[in-house]
Motif scaffolding. Structure first.
Motif, PDB file in Angstrom:
ATOM      1  N   SER A 150      32.567 -20.467 -12.962  1.00 31.91           N
ATOM      2  CA  SER A 150      32.823 -21.931 -12.479  1.00 31.91           C
ATOM      3  C   SER A 150      33.015 -22.710 -13.592  1.00 31.91           C
ATOM      4  N   ALA A 151      32.835 -22.199 -14.894  1.00 30.08           N
ATOM      5  CA  ALA A 151      32.803 -22.730 -16.021  1.00 30.08           C
ATOM      6  C   ALA A 151      34.612 -23.106 -16.554  1.00 30.08           C
ATOM      7  N   VAL A 152      35.296 -22.336 -15.760  1.00 25.41           N
ATOM      8  CA  VAL A 152      36.651 -22.342 -16.052  1.00 25.41           C
ATOM      9  C   VAL A 152      37.329 -23.267 -14.945  1.00 25.41           C
ATOM     10  N   SER A 153      37.844 -24.484 -15.395  1.00 20.30           N
ATOM     11  CA  SER A 153      38.343 -25.482 -14.751  1.00 20.30           C
ATOM     12  C   SER A 153      39.457 -25.163 -13.699  1.00 20.30           C
ATOM     13  N   GLY A 154      39.331 -25.407 -12.458  1.00 18.62           N
ATOM     14  CA  GLY A 154      40.573 -24.985 -11.600  1.00 18.62           C
ATOM     15  C   GLY A 154      40.375 -23.537 -10.974  1.00 18.62           C
ATOM     16  N   SER A 155      39.268 -22.719 -11.589  1.00 20.78           N
ATOM     17  CA  SER A 155      38.967 -21.599 -10.796  1.00 20.78           C
ATOM     18  C   SER A 155      38.765 -21.856  -9.510  1.00 20.78           C
ATOM     19  N   PHE A 156      38.423 -20.551  -8.855  1.00 19.13           N
ATOM     20  CA  PHE A 156      38.083 -20.830  -7.203  1.00 19.13           C
ATOM     21  C   PHE A 156      36.429 -21.076  -7.458  1.00 19.13           C
ATOM     22  N   ALA A 157      35.746 -20.350  -8.181  1.00 17.82           N
ATOM     23  CA  ALA A 157      34.369 -20.579  -8.486  1.00 17.82           C
ATOM     24  C   ALA A 157      33.968 -22.143  -8.535  1.00 17.82           C
TER      25      ALA A 157
ATOM     26  N   ALA B 167      23.792 -23.301 -14.524  1.00 15.27           N
ATOM     27  CA  ALA B 167      24.936 -23.422 -15.203  1.00 15.27           C
ATOM     28  C   ALA B 167      24.395 -23.911 -16.886  1.00 15.27           C
ATOM     29  N   TRP B 168      23.063 -24.663 -16.795  1.00 17.55           N
ATOM     30  CA  TRP B 168      22.605 -25.056 -17.852  1.00 17.55           C
ATOM     31  C   TRP B 168      22.010 -23.687 -18.891  1.00 17.55           C
ATOM     32  N   GLU B 169      21.478 -22.879 -18.056  1.00 14.62           N
ATOM     33  CA  GLU B 169      20.797 -21.735 -18.646  1.00 14.62           C
ATOM     34  C   GLU B 169      21.772 -20.707 -18.896  1.00 14.62           C
ATOM     35  N   THR B 170      23.019 -20.540 -18.150  1.00 11.85           N
ATOM     36  CA  THR B 170      23.829 -19.434 -18.619  1.00 11.85           C
ATOM     37  C   THR B 170      25.007 -19.429 -19.473  1.00 11.85           C
ATOM     38  N   PRO B 171      24.893 -18.367 -20.373  1.00  6.57           N
ATOM     39  CA  PRO B 171      26.042 -18.701 -21.629  1.00  6.57           C
ATOM     40  C   PRO B 171      27.492 -18.274 -20.745  1.00  6.57           C
TER      41      PRO B 171
ATOM     42  N   PHE C  90      27.722 -22.554 -23.213  1.00  5.71           N
ATOM     43  CA  PHE C  90      27.167 -22.692 -21.936  1.00  5.71           C
ATOM     44  C   PHE C  90      28.043 -22.976 -20.931  1.00  5.71           C
ATOM     45  N   VAL C  91      27.610 -22.509 -19.558  1.00 15.08           N
ATOM     46  CA  VAL C  91      28.690 -23.002 -18.535  1.00 15.08           C
ATOM     47  C   VAL C  91      28.481 -24.418 -18.505  1.00 15.08           C
ATOM     48  N   ARG C  92      27.397 -24.994 -18.525  1.00 13.11           N
ATOM     49  CA  ARG C  92      27.215 -26.232 -18.331  1.00 13.11           C
ATOM     50  C   ARG C  92      26.857 -26.759 -19.671  1.00 13.11           C
ATOM     51  N   GLU C  93      27.642 -27.539 -20.619  1.00  8.25           N
ATOM     52  CA  GLU C  93      27.171 -27.657 -22.008  1.00  8.25           C
ATOM     53  C   GLU C  93      26.153 -28.519 -22.072  1.00  8.25           C
ATOM     54  N   HIS C  94      25.396 -28.466 -23.131  1.00  9.85           N
ATOM     55  CA  HIS C  94      24.140 -29.222 -23.490  1.00  9.85           C
ATOM     56  C   HIS C  94      24.464 -30.373 -24.062  1.00  9.85           C
TER      57      HIS C  94
ATOM     58  N   ALA D  15      21.912 -33.268 -20.458  1.00 10.29           N
ATOM     59  CA  ALA D  15      20.634 -33.241 -20.852  1.00 10.29           C
ATOM     60  C   ALA D  15      19.869 -34.346 -20.096  1.00 10.29           C
ATOM     61  N   ARG D  16      20.357 -35.392 -19.961  1.00 10.30           N
ATOM     62  CA  ARG D  16      19.978 -36.782 -19.322  1.00 10.30           C
ATOM     63  C   ARG D  16      19.423 -36.099 -17.843  1.00 10.30           C
ATOM     64  N   LEU D  17      19.918 -35.340 -16.913  1.00 12.28           N
ATOM     65  CA  LEU D  17      19.822 -34.921 -15.820  1.00 12.28           C
ATOM     66  C   LEU D  17      18.600 -34.012 -15.608  1.00 12.28           C
ATOM     67  N   ILE D  18      18.653 -32.960 -16.742  1.00  7.60           N
ATOM     68  CA  ILE D  18      17.654 -31.889 -16.626  1.00  7.60           C
ATOM     69  C   ILE D  18      16.524 -31.949 -17.463  1.00  7.60           C
ATOM     70  N   ASP D  19      16.304 -33.045 -18.363  1.00  9.36           N
ATOM     71  CA  ASP D  19      15.419 -33.076 -19.400  1.00  9.36           C
ATOM     72  C   ASP D  19      14.022 -33.022 -18.592  1.00  9.36           C
ATOM     73  N   GLU D  20      13.986 -34.135 -17.517  1.00 14.16           N
ATOM     74  CA  GLU D  20      12.603 -34.360 -16.743  1.00 14.16           C
ATOM     75  C   GLU D  20      12.008 -32.711 -16.490  1.00 14.16           C
TER      76      GLU D  20
END
Length: 323
Positions: A176-183, A86-90, A99-103, A108-113
């Motif tokens: 899955s970026a859309v809140s409430g969607s099935f994904a 999600a971090w890497e997906t526009p 991005f699907v998971r906004e930066h 960032a704290r979770l993925i920076d390492e």
């Protein structure tokens, strides 16, 4: 999907603890042959969350990936592999996101390492991102089931209709970026579990330093009466909240994984203490390895109920001063 001629070693969240994983595999009787950890009669089944937080994320991914590619293991997706995708997906145009998971700093704290450890290996990171799409969100072997956080019958039935093998694709991640969607609902429920909002606008700052307005809940309690009956996380609720009664609508909204259902193995929940079943058909194998807890496996053979004597683990020792 699974080889019926083999027994299995189900392994909890690795989170970049590659050396600890090698110690556990060695304790389980696996040997490194041709660069791959192998066992003549058993397969490893990983519950996801191989990435993030730990000191040797790239090495851990290579161990698990190479075992899977050699037919020595299977691995399901954890919320941290999904987060990486999600971090890497526009995001889709018009979604209001980049991005699907906004930066954000919090994300960032979770993925920076992870990103830092792959900074000199961009091709490797790209290959692993593609590999993450091959990881199913669940495995249903009939006698037992694997999911990273929560088994939701309804969502899994719908997911099977769209993706029979449980593997999602970039379009699903974008949706899955859309809140409430099935994904979004499927990824949140299966990979992060169930939660409930704290009453009265309260927030809690957990041991990981993140502040949340929700707490993680059990998805198997048969007759809960209070908030304290359903909390399932390392951070305790304030006593006055734990004693507060659940409303009728809150009780009805809870999932219930019944005691007569197949054995279910999950990770995700940062448990502590002596590894043991939660119920005869339910075990969590995440015992906080990356926080100097335990990396835990369950040795599954022909049984249909979780045997408390079949947990195997290695303790993760804190480094000594000067190391």
């Amino acid at each position: 999907m699974l080889d019926p001629a083999r027994s299995f070693d189900i392994i909890g969240d690795v989170h970049g603890c590659a050396q600890t994983l090698e110690r556990l595999l060695d304790a389980l009787g696996y040997h490194r042959v041709g660069g791959v950890w192998r066992h003549p009669r058993r397969q490893a089944l990983f519950l996801g969350d191989i990435v993030d937080r730990g000191p040797r994320i790239r090495e851990a991914l290579h161990i698990v990936h190479d075992m899977v590619e050699a037919g020595q293991a299977h691995c399901i997706m954890g919320n941290h592999e999904y987060n990486a995708l999600a971090w890497e997906t526009p995001a889709l145009p018009g979604s209001g996101k980049t991005f699907v998971r906004e930066h954000t700093p919090r994300h960032a704290r979770l993925i920076d390492e992870t990103l830092e450890q792959f900074a000199q290996h961009p091709g490797d990171w790209h290959d692993f991102l593609r590999w993450f799409y091959t990881l199913p969100l669940f495995i249903d072997a009939e006698r037992f089931r694997l999911v990273h956080a929560c088994w939701d019958h309804s969502l899994i039935a719908q997911l099977r209709a769209q993706h029979p093998d449980g593997r999602i694709d970039p379009h699903f991640v974008q949706a899955s970026a859309v809140s409430g969607s099935f994904a979004a609902t499927a990824c949140n429920r299966l990979l992060r579990g169930t939660d409930m909002r704290l009453p009265g606008g309260l927030t809690l700052t957990g041991g990981d330093g993140l502040t949340r307005a929700f707490f993680r809940t059990k998805f198997w309690e048969e007759d809960p009466q209070t908030y304290g009956d359903i909390v399932f996380q390392p951070d305790a609720l304030p006593e006055e909240v734990a004693r507060a009664p659940l409303s009728h609508s809150q009780k009805n909204a809870l999932l219930r994984y019944a005691e007569d259902e197949p054995m279910l193995f999950v990770g995700h929940y940062w448990r502590s203490g002596h590894p043991a079943p939660i119920r005869p058909n339910l075990a969590c194998l995440d015992y906080s390895a990356v926080l100097y807890g335990k990396l835990v496996a369950y040795r599954l053979d022909a049984e249909t109920r979780v045997d408390p004597h079949k947990f195997v683990w290695v303790d993760v020792d804190r480094p000594q001063a000067g190391q």
